[in-house]
Design an enzyme around this catalytic site. Sequence first.
Site, PDB file in Angstrom:
ATOM      1  N   GLU A 206      -4.885  -5.689  11.026  1.00  0.00           N
ATOM      2  CA  GLU A 206      -5.562  -6.739  12.018  1.00  0.00           C
ATOM      3  C   GLU A 206      -6.372  -7.850  11.311  1.00  0.00           C
ATOM      4  OE1 GLU A 206      -6.415  -2.222  13.021  1.00  0.00           O
ATOM      5  OE2 GLU A 206      -5.790  -3.322  11.281  1.00  0.00           O
TER       6      GLU A 206
ATOM      7  N   CYS B 175      -9.968   0.210  13.197  1.00  0.00           N
ATOM      8  CA  CYS B 175     -11.380   0.731  12.595  1.00  0.00           C
ATOM      9  C   CYS B 175     -12.504  -0.162  13.390  1.00  0.00           C
ATOM     10  CB  CYS B 175     -11.523   0.523  10.897  1.00  0.00           C
ATOM     11  SG  CYS B 175     -11.578  -1.176  10.363  1.00  0.00           S
TER      12      CYS B 175
ATOM     13  N   CYS C 268     -12.347  -3.871  11.941  1.00  0.00           N
ATOM     14  CA  CYS C 268     -11.391  -4.687  12.687  1.00  0.00           C
ATOM     15  C   CYS C 268     -11.765  -4.990  14.053  1.00  0.00           C
ATOM     16  CB  CYS C 268      -9.815  -3.810  12.488  1.00  0.00           C
ATOM     17  SG  CYS C 268      -9.339  -4.227  10.665  1.00  0.00           S
TER      18      CYS C 268
ATOM     19  N   CYS D  26       0.879  -1.275  -0.074  1.00  0.00           N
ATOM     20  CA  CYS D  26       0.079  -0.105  -0.073  1.00  0.00           C
ATOM     21  C   CYS D  26       0.945   1.087   0.225  1.00  0.00           C
ATOM     22  CB  CYS D  26      -0.815  -0.019   1.149  1.00  0.00           C
ATOM     23  SG  CYS D  26      -2.004  -1.231   1.055  1.00  0.00           S
TER      24      CYS D  26
ATOM     25  N   HIS E 160      -7.244  -4.920   6.005  1.00  0.00           N
ATOM     26  CA  HIS E 160      -6.358  -4.047   7.265  1.00  0.00           C
ATOM     27  C   HIS E 160      -5.411  -5.245   7.787  1.00  0.00           C
ATOM     28  CE1 HIS E 160      -9.377  -0.595   7.760  1.00  0.00           C
ATOM     29  NE2 HIS E 160      -9.106  -0.632   6.416  1.00  0.00           N
TER      30      HIS E 160
ATOM     31  N   TYR F 200      -5.496   7.098  14.822  1.00  0.00           N
ATOM     32  CA  TYR F 200      -6.163   7.411  13.512  1.00  0.00           C
ATOM     33  C   TYR F 200      -7.476   8.326  13.816  1.00  0.00           C
ATOM     34  CZ  TYR F 200      -8.331   6.655   8.849  1.00  0.00           C
ATOM     35  OH  TYR F 200      -8.796   6.861   7.636  1.00  0.00           O
TER      36      TYR F 200
END
Length: 149
Positions: A75, A101, A104, A29, A73, A122
Site C-alpha cells: 500500500e 496495517c 498503511c 519477500c 508495504h 491479517y
Amino acid sequence: MNSDMDLKQETLDRRYLRMAAIWSENSYCERRKVGALIVKGKMIISDGYNGTPSGFPNVCESSEGVTLPYVLHAEANAITKVARSNNSSEGGTLYVTASPCMECSKLIIQSGIRRVVFSELYRITDGLDLLREAGVEVVHLPLEMKDEQ
C-alpha cells in the site's frame, strides 16, 4: 438483497483483487507477498507490492526470517508511487491482497482514498478499525479458488 449495480461492483472488485494478487508475485519477500492497486474511475492509477526501497538489495528478510525494518508495504509503495505522478488518489479505491496495517491505514486516510477492498484478513485489525473510524469504506472480499484461475 444485491442489486445489479452491487453485483457489477463485486465483479469489478474481484477482478482488481486478482490483478493485485498477480502483482504481488513481483515481490522478492519470502514470508508474504502482497500486491496493491489504486483505481480511480475504472482506471488503475498506481500499483505496488511489498519490497525494499529503491537502491536497496531485493532482500526482505534477515537470515532468521524476520522482515527487515525498512521493507515497504504494498500500500505504501502504491501511494508513494501515485504521489510522484500527476495523478491523485483522492476518492480512489485501494485493492490490496492483505488487510492494511495501522501505518498503511494512516497513509490511506491522508491520501484521500475512500474505499479499501482486501482479500486476506491479517491477524492484527487495528488498521481496519482506524479506516472505518475515518469513514473509509472497508470491504473484505476473500478470493476463492475459482477467482484465482
